[in-house]
Design a protein around this motif. Structure first.
Motif, PDB file in Angstrom:
ATOM      1  N   ASP A   1     -11.154 -25.993 -30.185  1.00  0.00           N
ATOM      2  CA  ASP A   1     -11.790 -26.348 -28.824  1.00  0.00           C
ATOM      3  C   ASP A   1     -12.592 -27.820 -29.043  1.00  0.00           C
ATOM      4  O   ASP A   1     -13.682 -27.762 -28.639  1.00  0.00           O
ATOM      5  CB  ASP A   1     -12.749 -25.177 -28.482  1.00  0.00           C
ATOM      6  CG  ASP A   1     -12.286 -23.923 -27.884  1.00  0.00           C
ATOM      7  OD1 ASP A   1     -11.191 -24.091 -27.354  1.00  0.00           O
ATOM      8  OD2 ASP A   1     -12.645 -22.951 -28.292  1.00  0.00           O
TER       9      ASP A   1
ATOM     10  N   VAL B   1      -8.948 -32.699 -22.301  1.00  0.00           N
ATOM     11  CA  VAL B   1     -10.001 -31.825 -21.699  1.00  0.00           C
ATOM     12  C   VAL B   1      -9.310 -31.299 -20.806  1.00  0.00           C
ATOM     13  O   VAL B   1      -8.623 -31.441 -19.858  1.00  0.00           O
ATOM     14  CB  VAL B   1     -11.188 -32.600 -21.360  1.00  0.00           C
ATOM     15  CG1 VAL B   1     -11.169 -33.437 -20.503  1.00  0.00           C
ATOM     16  CG2 VAL B   1     -12.406 -31.630 -21.216  1.00  0.00           C
TER      17      VAL B   1
ATOM     18  N   ASP C   1     -17.293 -27.575 -21.464  1.00  0.00           N
ATOM     19  CA  ASP C   1     -16.774 -26.496 -20.481  1.00  0.00           C
ATOM     20  C   ASP C   1     -17.839 -25.852 -19.408  1.00  0.00           C
ATOM     21  O   ASP C   1     -17.313 -25.144 -18.839  1.00  0.00           O
ATOM     22  CB  ASP C   1     -16.179 -25.485 -21.266  1.00  0.00           C
ATOM     23  CG  ASP C   1     -17.035 -24.802 -22.365  1.00  0.00           C
ATOM     24  OD1 ASP C   1     -17.834 -25.626 -22.973  1.00  0.00           O
ATOM     25  OD2 ASP C   1     -16.890 -23.565 -22.647  1.00  0.00           O
TER      26      ASP C   1
ATOM     27  N   THR D   1     -15.583 -27.870 -26.184  1.00  0.00           N
ATOM     28  CA  THR D   1     -15.351 -27.056 -25.023  1.00  0.00           C
ATOM     29  C   THR D   1     -15.360 -25.591 -25.273  1.00  0.00           C
ATOM     30  O   THR D   1     -15.001 -24.640 -24.305  1.00  0.00           O
ATOM     31  CB  THR D   1     -14.034 -27.249 -24.374  1.00  0.00           C
ATOM     32  OG1 THR D   1     -12.690 -27.284 -25.368  1.00  0.00           O
ATOM     33  CG2 THR D   1     -13.829 -28.928 -23.908  1.00  0.00           C
TER      34      THR D   1
END
Length: 391
Positions: free
Chosen positions: A375, A42, A344, A369
Motif C-alpha cells: 500500500d 494512487v 486513502d 494508502t
C-alpha cells in the motif's frame, strides 16, 4: 496491520500474521521493460462511493472516468461557476473576476492553501483572457488545460525522484545510498519506511534498516517485526537486516555506525528510522539536525499525514527551519521529498499535498494508502486535477 509498536517481539506473535495478509496482491505495482518494479498510481474512489472501495486506474478506467466527467461537465458541477461566460463574448480579467473568486473558494474547500489557490486561479485566468468561448465544453477544456499548466509547474520536482537510479549511482561509488525518515509523532514513519523497504526488495536491493529512534519505547521492537515480515516476503531472507543499539543512545552515532556497517557488508541502501518529534521541541529538533549534519543522507524524507490538512505544511516548514538553524553548516540541508500517509482517508481533499509541494519545492515521492506492504503509491498531475475539479 503493519503497526506492531505495542507488541512483544516473540515468535508466537510474529507467526500469528499470515504471510498472505502482509501484501495486497491487487495493489501491486508493475515491472517496466527494464525490469524495475514501480508502485501503482494512487487509487481513486470508485463510483459506488463506498468509503472502503478503491480502484487502480489503468488507461481504460481513465477513459471511462473522462467520459463520466464530460457528462458531469455538461450538467454543471464545478464548471457551473463558468456558466455565465458562455455567451460567446471575449473573456477579460474583469469578466473572470467573480468566477475566479468562486474557484478560490472551491480550492480552499479542497484544503488548498490560500497562496497556492491564488497562483492556480491566476494561471487559469491568464489562459482564458482574450478567448471567445462558445459553450460549457470549451470552458471545461480551457480550465483543465490551464489548471494542468499551473499544477505541473507546482508538482514538477526540482530534485531527482528516480531513487533506483540514484541508488545505482551510489553503488558505482561503492557506498550505500542513505535515506532518513523524519516527521512528527504518530504519522507512520516506521510503517512507511517498511513499505519503502518492500519496494526496494522487489528491485533486488539489499537493505539495512537503522533503528535510530532511541526515544520511543517499542520502536526497535516494531522494526524487528517489520524486518522479520519482510524477510518472509523476500526471495532471499538475507536481503534485509536491522542495525540496532538499543535505547538512550545518540541517534547520530547509531546512524553513522549503521552506514559504515552497510558499506562494509555490501548493503545497497540504509534506511534511517528517526524518533517522532513535534516541530516545536527544540532539543529533539537539534538532535535531528545533528543526525543530518553528521551523516549527510542522500534523501531526507518528511513523513506527514494527509489527514491533518495544512497543519502538515506548518510542520514541514518548521522541520526545514530547524535543519537550517541548528545544522551549524554554511550550506544546511533541507527536506528532499515527502511521503504522505493515510492518503486513502481524505476523499478528494488533496490540497494539503499540493500545498506541501508548493511550500518546499520538493516532490511527493510516495503516498501511503493502507495497511499492507504493497500500500505505497505514486501520484500524478492528472489525478490531482480530477480531484480538485470534483464537486
Amino acid at each position: 496491520a503493519l503497526d506492531f509498536s505495542s507488541e512483544k517481539d516473540s515468535e508466537h506473535e510474529g507467526g500469528s500474521h499470515a504471510i498472505a495478509s502482509l501484501v495486497d496482491e491487487g495493489a501491486r505495482g508493475e515491472r517496466t521493460a527494464d525490469g524495475i518494479y514501480e508502485v501503482a498510481d494512487v487509487a481513486e474512489r470508485s463510483v459506488s462511493g463506498d468509503s472502503d472501495s478503491f480502484v487502480l486506474l489503468g488507461d481504460s478506467a481513465l477513459d471511462n472516468k473522462e467520459d463520466s466527467n464530460d457528462r458531469a461537465a455538461s450538467g454543471g458541477g464545478i464548471f457551473g461557476i463558468f456558466k455565465s461566460l458562455t455567451s460567446g463574448r471575449v473573456l477579460t480579467a474583469d469578466v473572470l473576476a467573480e468566477p475566479m473568486a468562486r474557484m478560490r473558494e472551491h480550492l480552499a474547500n479542497k484544503n488548498v492553501a490560500a497562496d497556492v489557490a491564488e497562483e492556480i486561479c491566476q494561471t487559469v485566468a491568464r489562459g482564458m483572457v482574450g478567448v471567445r468561448v462558445g459553450g460549457l465544453q470549451n470552458i471545461r477544456r480551457l480550465v483543465e488545460q490551464s489548471m494542468e499548466t499551473a499544477l505541473t509547474r507546482i508538482l514538477t520536482p526540482v530534485s531527482s525522484t528516480d531513487i533506483i537510479r540514484d541508488i545505482e549511482q551510489a553503488q558505482l561509488q561503492h557506498r550505500p545510498y542513505t535515506m532518513a525518515f523524519v516527521g512528527v509523532n504518530g504519522v507512520g514513519k516506521s510503517t512507511n519506511l517498511s513499505k519503502v523497504c518492500y519496494w526496494l526488495l522487489q528491485n533486488n536491493k539489499r537493505v539495512l534498516i537503522a533503528a535510530c529512534d532511541t526515544f520511543r519505547s517499542g520502536a526497535v521492537e516494531q522494526l524487528r517485526v517489520h524486518v522479520r515480515n519482510l524477510r518472509a516476503l523476500s526471495e532471499s531472507n538475507q536481503n534485509v537486516e536491522i542495525f540496532e543499539r538499543g535505547y538512550g543512545k545518540d541517534s547520530a552515532t547509531i546512524a553513522k555506525d549503521a552506514i559504515a556497517f552497510g558499506a562494509a557488508n555490501s548493503f545497497d541502501v540504509v534506511l534511517i528510522d528517526t524518533a517522532g518529534r513535534m516541530q516545536d521541541n527544540e532539543p529533539l529538533m537539534r538532535a535531528l539536525a545533528k543526525l543530518v549534519s553528521v551523516n549527510s543522507p542522500d534523501k531526507i524524507l518528511f513523513v506527514g499525514e494527509a489527514l491533518v490538512g495544512n497543519e502538515a505544511v506548518d510542520q514541514l516548514e518548521k522541520f526545514n527551519q530547524a535543519l537550517r538553524d541548528f545544522s551549524g553548516q554554511s550550506k544546511p540541508r533541507h527536506i528532499d521529498g515527502i511521503i504522505l500517509t493515510k492518503f486513502d482517508t481524505i476523499d478528494d481533499r488533496v490540497g494539503a499535498a499540493l500545498s506541501m509541494t508548493y511550500t518546499t519545492g520538493q516532490p511527493i515521492i510516495f503516498v501511503g494508502t493502507g495497511q499492507t506492504y504493497t500500500d505505497l503509491r505514486k501520484m500524478n498531475v492528472s489525478q490531482v486535477i480530477r480531484a480538485l475539479l470534483r464537486v
